[in-house]
Design a protein around this motif. Structure first.
Motif, PDB file in Angstrom:
ATOM      1  N   LYS A  15      34.474 -19.988  34.671  1.00 49.55           N
ATOM      2  CA  LYS A  15      35.614 -19.295  35.502  1.00 49.55           C
ATOM      3  C   LYS A  15      36.911 -18.934  34.833  1.00 49.55           C
ATOM      4  CE  LYS A  15      34.637 -18.887  40.266  1.00 49.55           C
ATOM      5  NZ  LYS A  15      34.321 -17.702  40.599  1.00 49.55           N
ATOM      6  N   GLU A  16      36.569 -19.076  33.245  1.00 45.12           N
ATOM      7  CA  GLU A  16      37.687 -18.805  32.341  1.00 45.12           C
ATOM      8  C   GLU A  16      38.369 -17.653  32.498  1.00 45.12           C
ATOM      9  OE1 GLU A  16      34.707 -20.009  31.325  1.00 45.12           O
ATOM     10  OE2 GLU A  16      34.019 -18.177  30.074  1.00 45.12           O
ATOM     11  N   ASP A  46      40.373 -13.957  45.207  1.00 44.81           N
ATOM     12  CA  ASP A  46      39.291 -13.336  46.136  1.00 44.81           C
ATOM     13  C   ASP A  46      39.874 -11.917  46.745  1.00 44.81           C
ATOM     14  OD1 ASP A  46      38.530 -16.367  47.584  1.00 44.81           O
ATOM     15  OD2 ASP A  46      37.466 -15.556  45.927  1.00 44.81           O
ATOM     16  N   ASP A  95      43.028 -16.405  37.201  1.00 51.91           N
ATOM     17  CA  ASP A  95      41.880 -15.673  37.479  1.00 51.91           C
ATOM     18  C   ASP A  95      42.268 -14.743  38.680  1.00 51.91           C
ATOM     19  OD1 ASP A  95      38.566 -16.733  38.508  1.00 51.91           O
ATOM     20  OD2 ASP A  95      39.321 -15.243  37.499  1.00 51.91           O
ATOM     21  N   ARG A 136      33.964 -13.687  29.211  1.00 54.42           N
ATOM     22  CA  ARG A 136      34.334 -13.570  30.672  1.00 54.42           C
ATOM     23  C   ARG A 136      35.725 -12.850  30.793  1.00 54.42           C
ATOM     24  NH1 ARG A 136      36.899 -15.594  35.332  1.00 54.42           N
ATOM     25  NH2 ARG A 136      35.869 -14.972  37.284  1.00 54.42           N
ATOM     26  N   GLU A 145      29.602 -11.696  37.796  1.00 54.43           N
ATOM     27  CA  GLU A 145      29.118 -12.350  38.800  1.00 54.43           C
ATOM     28  C   GLU A 145      27.792 -13.264  38.178  1.00 54.43           C
ATOM     29  OE1 GLU A 145      28.036  -9.455  41.788  1.00 54.43           O
ATOM     30  OE2 GLU A 145      30.313  -9.604  42.669  1.00 54.43           O
TER      31      GLU A 145
END
Lengths: 167, 414, 186
Positions: free
Chosen positions: B305-306, B186, B183, B114, B300
């Motif tokens: 969520k790393e 949004d 991360d 990711r 997606e």
């Protein structure tokens, strides 16, 4: 990815024997240390030999190890065979007193400025270079900056307070 | 009426006997730079001209030599990232990521998929930004200033995306050794998606201005061409080499950071002239756009969520843990003071920068700063070919050639 | 036909203090000259590195430098008023920069954009000039690495303030000559 170190090493030792001082893998790169005077022949061999075909000079840079007495300066060549995607590194080492290396510009035009940069930073003279002079620094710098004994900061500054800079 | 007659007037031809006497020509010397509107950056060219045609040229560089390699020997690994920013400053995230990957290669760290895809998004966005600048500046040098203004608005959008991730617009110092500091929020995702939606229309508008523009084509086709053999011998990489016809791209040949999972084409040209370089960059922008789309889709679909790999020796632990956890406190101290165990060894890692193969040759002796760090800078290497490329061309072709080669002074001199 | 006059929100430059009458406006020469000069500065962008790209962004449509009057960039020092030094100046480049400064005609102002031009920035090395104020007098320093376009615009506004309030006799006065002689400029 096939193991390319033995393949290249056998070919080189066949052609040059004892002039190849050492051959080892460093991370994912075969690295060959070669005698200084034979470096151009080695590179030409790797260029012309049909199974070698190292036709791209990726990089040429110098290095300074003040602790290796007798082998202080070095030049590192990175070559690339694009057809088979092989990359190797060639190294030569020599003392400060004998810092003259044959030029690679006869084989690769790319070596022209790279050798000028190495001369500018380390003082290594390239015999046969068409235009060996300083490229990045001012002409009257008086010294070769990337040698370990050259200071990083400008010694003529008078406005830096030693106490504040921890000296 | 009188004007039409004047236009039809023939230029006086030189009679044969005086032509022989003119064989010993006098050349004029013209100094181009270092302070010049068309040289984007500081480098000097002393041109020997026969009228308007260039016979020979002698470049001088070093006007912005900032001694990066010497400076890097004094700075710990985390502090070298701001220096790498300033190499090719039009696309600094690529330089940053390349440096992080070099150190990760040295310490043999594993980076989660990711994180690699996030890096790909950032690198491709900066590649788009770099090519946008280069192409619009080719237009400006040929006289077409409109495209520049349109395109810089898109660059502002990319700047906003970078700003929401790392806080800076141009010299980003983005990411950390091991991944990112947090991360993508949004807000960042929303900005990226908005950019992806609006960008194609603007790029098509820019293309309509220049790609099939008769004047632009006349200016650029045939200007500053180089053959594939000479380009390879000169060590060309990147769009300049691809315009000459060789499909060498580091992302395909030595894939890094997950590029092997993406599907993209490599545009190549035929003549190696300015028009080909312009078109190769145009098509690469479209390819980068498609890569970003694929990366967003891939991320997606990933459940986790790393945003960082496991590199405790370089990556500062989060502040909550530092204040509460003894181990994190010790790691924090060791990293900041530079007492971490850095393996000895040499490593060479290359990434596909905006101008070609940007390589980092790192020699480490176990200390907190590199023993030797050498940047393989594509601009420096291919600018050597400039005198050969402009020989026999007109002065205006030389200007357009220089801007199409995308010579960035920071990368030239380092 | 009735034309509609819109309530414009654009602020035009106000007139300086003076006496107005039918067909004439009397004020001091300083003020008029200052107002004219400040709203029509011709900058010389001496862009060397990363700050040059931020300057390009300042000139572009989003942050538009042209609305302050500095639309026409002059690359010829003979025609420029404001020398904007953007980016690192290496010691090799310093004589070139000084040459450009000397070729500018009075009145001239200097804006140093970015940390490298102001003080050498992060490059405390043997090859970088630690600030252009070692070779020429500087009027406004804009810090940042690179400064945001808004900061550059703020710097330009400060230059405009200096331009407006400058006395028209300043360049011939003894203090200015002493300032230049400190840098070895006659």
């Amino acid at each position: 990815m096939e193991d390319i170190l033995p393949v290249i090493e056998t070919k080189l030792r066949e052609a040059f024997g004892e002039d190849i001082i050492s051959a080892e893998m460093m991370r994912d790169f075969p690295v060959f240390t070669v005698k200084k005077d034979r470096i151009i022949d080695v590179v030409k061999f790797l260029y012309d030999e049909p199974e070698m075909q190292f036709r791209f000079l990726t990089d040429l840079c110098g290095i300074h190890f003040p602790d290796n007495k007798g082998q202080e300066l070095g030049v590192i060549y990175h070559l690339h065979n694009m057809r088979r995607n092989w990359r190797i590194r060639l190294r030569i080492f020599f003392p400060l007193t004998d810092a003259v290396v044959p030029t690679l510009t006869t084989v690769f035009s790319a070596a022209n400025w790279m050798e000028r940069e190495t001369y500018d930073f380390f003082g290594i003279t390239f015999k046969g270079h068409p235009d060996l002079r300083r490229i990045l620094n001012v002409d009257d710098l008086g010294g070769f900056p990337l040698l370990k004994e050259f200071p990083l900061e400008d010694p003529t500054r008078v406005d830096k307070d030693d106490k504040m800079f921890g000296r | 009426m009188a004007q039409a007659k004047q236009k039809g007037r023939m230029v006086q031809q030189t009679p044969p006997e005086t032509a022989e006497k003119l064989e010993e020509k006098e050349y004029s010397i013209l100094n181009l730079g270092p302070s010049h509107p068309a040289t984007h950056g500081v480098f000097q060219n002393i041109l020997k001209m026969d009228g308007e045609i260039i016979v020979d040229s002698e470049p001088t560089i070093g006007y912005i030599h900032r001694a990066f390699e010497k400076l890097a020997e004094r700075r710990p690994y985390n502090q070298i990232t701001p220096i790498t920013d300033r190499l090719n400053y039009c696309s600094s995230p690529i330089n940053n990521m390349g440096w992080h990957m070099t150190v990760e290669k040295l310490i043999e760290a594993k980076i989660p998929r990711r994180v690699e895809y996030m890096r790909v998004i950032i690198m491709e966005l900066s590649r788009i930004a770099d090519h946008l600048v280069c192409n619009s500046v080719i237009g400006v040098d040929a006289g077409a200033l409109t495209g520049f203004v349109y395109v810089f608005e898109e660059r502002e959008k990319i700047y906003e995306i970078f700003e929401s991730i790392c806080g800076a617009r141009l010299t980003t110092n983005i990411g950390r050794i091991g991944g990112f500091e947090r991360d993508f929020t949004d807000v960042t995702w929303a900005k990226i998606k908005k950019f992806m939606k609006e960008f194609p229309a603007i790029l098509k508008e820019f293309e309509k201005l220049l790609v099939r523009n008769r004047i632009f084509m006349d200016r650029t086709i045939g200007a500053g061409s180089i053959s594939a053999d000479r380009a390879l011998n000169y060590g060309f990489t990147g769009p300049n080499l691809r315009a000459a016809g060789v499909d060498y791209d580091v992302r395909v040949m030595n894939p890094y950071s997950g590029y092997e999972d993406f599907k993209f084409d490599i545009p190549i040209g035929t003549n190696g002239d300015t028009y080909d370089r312009f078109m190769v960059r145009e098509h690469e922008i479209w390819e980068s756009y498609s890569i970003i789309q694929q990366a967003i889709a891939k991320i997606e679909q990933m459940p986790g969520k790393e945003f960082k790999g496991d590199v405790p020796d370089f990556y500062l632990p989060p502040k909550e843990e530092v204040y509460n956890n003894m181990e994190a406190l010790i790691y924090h101290f060791k990293i900041v003071m530079g007492e971490t165990n850095i393996p000895k060894g040499e490593v060479y890692h290359c990434v596909e920068g905006g101008n070609g193969e940007l390589g980092f040759y790192l020699v480490s002796d176990g200390g907190r700063t590199p023993y030797r760090l050498h940047f393989r800078r594509p601009c420096f290497i291919y600018y050597q070919a400039y005198p050969e490329m402009i020989r026999g061309n007109l002065l205006s072709d030389a200007i357009v050639t220089m801007s199409s080669m995308n010579v960035i002074a920071g990368e030239l001199d380092a | 036909m009735e034309t509609q006059v819109r309530d414009s929100k654009i602020e035009t430059v106000g007139a300086p203090a003076g006496i107005e009458g039918p067909g004439f406006f009397a004020t001091s020469l300083d003020k008029v000259v200052g107002m004219a000069r400040k709203n029509s500065l011709w900058p010389l962008p001496f862009a060397t590195s990363c700050c040059g790209i931020e300057f390009m962004a300042t000139m572009a449509a989003h942050y538009d430098l042209g609305r302050f009057g500095a639309e026409r960039l002059s690359f010829s020092p003979r025609q420029a008023d404001l020398l904007m030094v953007m980016g690192t100046i290496a010691k090799k480049m310093a004589p070139v920069l000084q040459q450009v400064y000397l070729q500018m005609a009075e009145p001239r102002w200097v804006l140093s954009m970015g940390a490298c031009a102001s003080s050498g920035g992060i490059f405390d090395t043997y090859s970088v000039l630690q600030g252009i104020d070692r070779i020429m007098p500087v009027d406004v320093y804009v810090p940042g690495c690179p400064p945001r376009p808004e900061q550059v615009l703020d710097g330009i506004l400060k230059i405009q303030e200096l331009v407006q309030n400058e006395s028209i006799r300043r360049r011939e006065g003894p203090e200015y000559k002493m300032l230049l002689s400190k840098y070895g400029i006659e």
